[in-house]
Write a protein that holds these residues in place. Structure first.
Motif: not given
Length: 320
Positions: A249-275
């Motif tokens: 749930s924590t990873a899902f929420v952080i990943g969702s926010l990464a995509i919501t505030f960027t155009n598709s979460g390119f590069g940001i989504y994998p980094y956020a999930i790994a963190s």
């Protein structure tokens, strides 16, 4: 000119940040870690990824079906196939310019179903407000579930005095912002109040619909499908298959926010999930591989459905 410059920045800055995070992440890896990363990609069980994509597709269908209720409330009708293709194109467009998908949905309905642009956009905004409320509820539930872990992380990484100071500043800033918004007579604040009032009215209108319960049930299912499709992907890698639902749930929420505030979460989504996964003892190579597998599969589905929708929607309405 100013609006065009702002639009260009909204596209370029997230992409630059994504490229920076990719370079930053991979420069940290040793040759051995890079070899491990490649093995994770190679040995992943992609059966679960395809199951996840199937679940994601049901969410698209539910979103397209839900749209008929808000349109019907305003006295308009659009065929399910048109709604579905418009939704798929909207996801595709949001990969380029953030929030452009909502405009494209309204334009497509105006062209193919004779729904006035402002009316169609109003229904989409009301949906987005409901989605935002559900996202906040998921976020709040995650914080409650993982409060002890988040608290330990903050205490470990931020000195207690600074934590108290930052918390006090945040509370003061929050209260001051609310008071400023409520009592300010500045012109742009007054305009913002009107927009907020309109959005609130749009959100509340959902509860006045004749079919409000089917609408709300579809809204809940859409978010259940989001969580479920993310949950299924943990079984693609042996190292993530036994993580708890709280971690998911924590990873899902952080990943969702990464995509919501960027155009598709390119590069940001994998980094956020790994963190996030690193907080729970998952290695950087596993977390990064997992993040990229989830992100790439979902983006691949969006590109596939969006491209097919661009081709099929005109064929569905040959007379237009």
């Amino acid at each position: 000119m100013k609006n065009q410059f702002t639009k260009i920045l909204s596209i370029i800055l997230p992409l630059l940040l994504g490229f920076f995070l990719i370079i930053y992440t991979y420069n940290k890896f040793t040759p051995q870690q890079l070899a491990e990363l490649k093995s994770h990609f190679k040995n992943a069980d992609y059966t679960y990824i395809f199951i996840s994509l199937g679940i994601a597709l049901t969410g698209y269908v539910s979103r397209a079906y839900r749209w008929r209720y808000t349109l019907g409330h305003m006295g308009y009708h659009s065929p399910f196939a048109t709604n579905f293709f418009a939704v798929c194109i909207a996801y595709f467009m949001n990969m380029t310019i953030p929030r452009s998908g909502e405009v494209s949905r309204a334009l497509l309905l105006k062209k193919y179903s004779n729904v006035p642009f402002d009316k169609a956009l109003g229904t989409i905004i009301s949906e987005r407000i409901v989605d935002l409320i559900l996202l906040v509820l998921v976020l709040a539930g995650t914080i409650i579930l993982q409060f002890s872990v988040l608290k330990d992380y903050l205490i470990k990484n931020i000195p207690f005095e600074k934590l108290v100071f930052y918390s006090a500043v945040a509370v003061i800033f929050f209260i001051a912002s609310i008071l400023f918004f409520m009592y300010s007579k500045i012109r742009w604040v007054q305009k913002l109040k009107i927009k907020v009032s309109g959005l609130t009215e749009g959100a509340l209108s959902v509860f006045k619909m004749r079919n409000k319960w089917p609408f709300l049930l579809h809204s809940i299912y859409i978010w259940v499908s989001y969580v479920l499709m993310f949950y299924v992907t943990i079984y693609a890698l042996p190292q993530t298959s036994d993580i708890s639902f709280g971690v998911i749930s924590t990873a899902f929420v952080i990943g969702s926010l990464a995509i919501t505030f960027t155009n598709s979460g390119f590069g940001i989504y994998p980094y956020a999930i790994a963190s996030v996964l690193a907080l729970y003892g998952i290695s950087a190579t596993v977390g990064t591989a997992f993040g990229w597998i989830v992100w790439a599969s979902q983006i691949g589905l969006i590109i596939l459905l969006g491209s097919l929708s661009f081709l099929l929607l005109p064929l569905l309405h040959k007379n237009k």
